[in-house]
Design an enzyme around this catalytic site. Structure first.
Site, PDB file in Angstrom:
ATOM      1  N   LYS A   1      61.631 -44.857 -24.644  1.00 39.33           N
ATOM      2  CA  LYS A   1      62.575 -43.790 -24.973  1.00 39.33           C
ATOM      3  C   LYS A   1      61.828 -42.464 -24.877  1.00 39.33           C
ATOM      4  O   LYS A   1      60.766 -42.286 -25.506  1.00 39.33           O
ATOM      5  CB  LYS A   1      63.079 -44.018 -26.397  1.00 39.33           C
ATOM      6  CG  LYS A   1      64.418 -43.407 -26.707  1.00 39.33           C
ATOM      7  CD  LYS A   1      64.799 -43.896 -28.103  1.00 39.33           C
ATOM      8  CE  LYS A   1      66.155 -43.450 -28.524  1.00 39.33           C
ATOM      9  NZ  LYS A   1      66.332 -43.703 -29.967  1.00 39.33           N
TER      10      LYS A   1
HETATM   11  C1  E4P Z   1      69.571 -42.996 -30.821  1.00 30.95           C
HETATM   12  O1  E4P Z   1      68.984 -43.863 -30.169  1.00 30.95           O
HETATM   13  C2  E4P Z   1      69.095 -42.439 -32.086  1.00 30.95           C
HETATM   14  O2  E4P Z   1      68.189 -43.357 -32.679  1.00 30.95           O
HETATM   15  C3  E4P Z   1      70.159 -42.232 -33.120  1.00 30.95           C
HETATM   16  O3  E4P Z   1      71.414 -42.687 -32.721  1.00 30.95           O
HETATM   17  C4  E4P Z   1      70.118 -40.956 -33.864  1.00 30.95           C
HETATM   18  O4  E4P Z   1      71.172 -40.901 -34.783  1.00 30.95           O
HETATM   19  P1  E4P Z   1      71.245 -39.858 -35.993  1.00 30.95           P
HETATM   20  O5  E4P Z   1      71.787 -38.580 -35.488  1.00 30.95           O
HETATM   21  O6  E4P Z   1      72.165 -40.490 -36.980  1.00 30.95           O
HETATM   22  O7  E4P Z   1      69.824 -39.706 -36.504  1.00 30.95           O
END
Ligand code: E4P
Length: 233
Positions: free
Chosen positions: A83
């Site tokens: 990622k």
């Molecule tokens: C995506 O892969 C992220 O880990 C995640 O969805 C972030 O979400 P949040 O805005 O609730 O932290």
């Protein structure tokens, strides 16, 4: 649309993977930082529990370090995909990692222009954060719709990158992502559990149980049927 779980918690994945509905998982540095124990062990265990892509995120901001972290994260398990946060350096790192055969999930994508650049860099997934857009009063459904239309528009089939709806704050985000044509939504355990609930389902189960109990001989009959099947198995 496939469902991933968005978490750093092994216990949560253990519980929800048993439902048989998960096709992958995403972690991020904030989610992993909430948990005790070694993050590498957690990522490996999540890979064992979920039969699909599991995103593990790089944290550096320069290209060389992002690439080095990406290569290292990939050694944890064959299902790990890298990622990478969106930026010019992130695009460059993505191109390098992809050219080496690593899959990339580009994260923190908030517009169609960023999504186009991400697709061109060769990422497998484009993570668009719905909840964080809504937090700043930008309609997340409009943005996701524009991303999906942009990538699947005039040159349908040209881009292979999958749109991954992230930052899901409630079940309606998940339904919206599916209706708009996202290939994947990554969903926190809490929201996946909320998706189970409907008052008519619980009321219906209670009623079936009560009606069946009103005929004790039927309960005995079913028990006998189960026993007979177990004996023959
Ligand atoms: C995506 O892969 C992220 O880990 C995640 O969805 C972030 O979400 P949040 O805005 O609730 O932290």
């Amino acid at each position: 649309m496939r469902l991933f779980i968005d978490t750093g918690s092994v216990a949560e994945v253990e519980e929800i993977a048993a439902w048989g509905v998960l096709s992958g998982a995403t972690t991020n540095p904030s989610l992993l930082a909430k948990e005790e124990g070694d993050p590498g062990d957690a990522i490996k265990r999540i890979c064992e529990l979920v039969d699909g892509d599991v995103s593990a995120e790089v944290v550096s901001r320069d290209v060389d370090s992002m690439v080095a972290e990406g290569r290292a994260l990939r050694t944890l398990h064959e299902n790990v995909i890298v990622k990478v946060p969106f930026s010019a350096a992130g695009l460059e790192a993505t191109r390098i990692l992809v050219s080496e055969g690593h899959k990339v999930n580009m994260t923190l994508v908030f517009s169609a222009t960023q999504a186009l650049l991400t697709a061109e860099a060769g990422a497998s997934y484009i993570s668009c954060f719905m909840g964080r857009l809504d937090d700043i009063s930008i309609n997340s459904a409009d943005v996701v719709r524009e991303i999906v239309e942009t990538l699947r528009g005039g040159r349908d089939g040209f881009y292979t990158a999958q749109v991954l709806a992230a930052s899901m704050r409630h079940p309606e985000h998940v339904v919206t992502a599916a209706r708009l044509g996202c290939e994947v939504a990554t969903v926190p355990g809490k929201v996946l559990k909320q998706m189970l609930n409907h008052p008519l389902t619980s009321a219906g189960i209670d009623k079936f149980e009560a009606d069946w109990k009103s005929r004790p001989e039927f309960a005995q009959w079913l028990q006998g049927l189960v026993q007979a099947q177990t004996t023959h198995a």
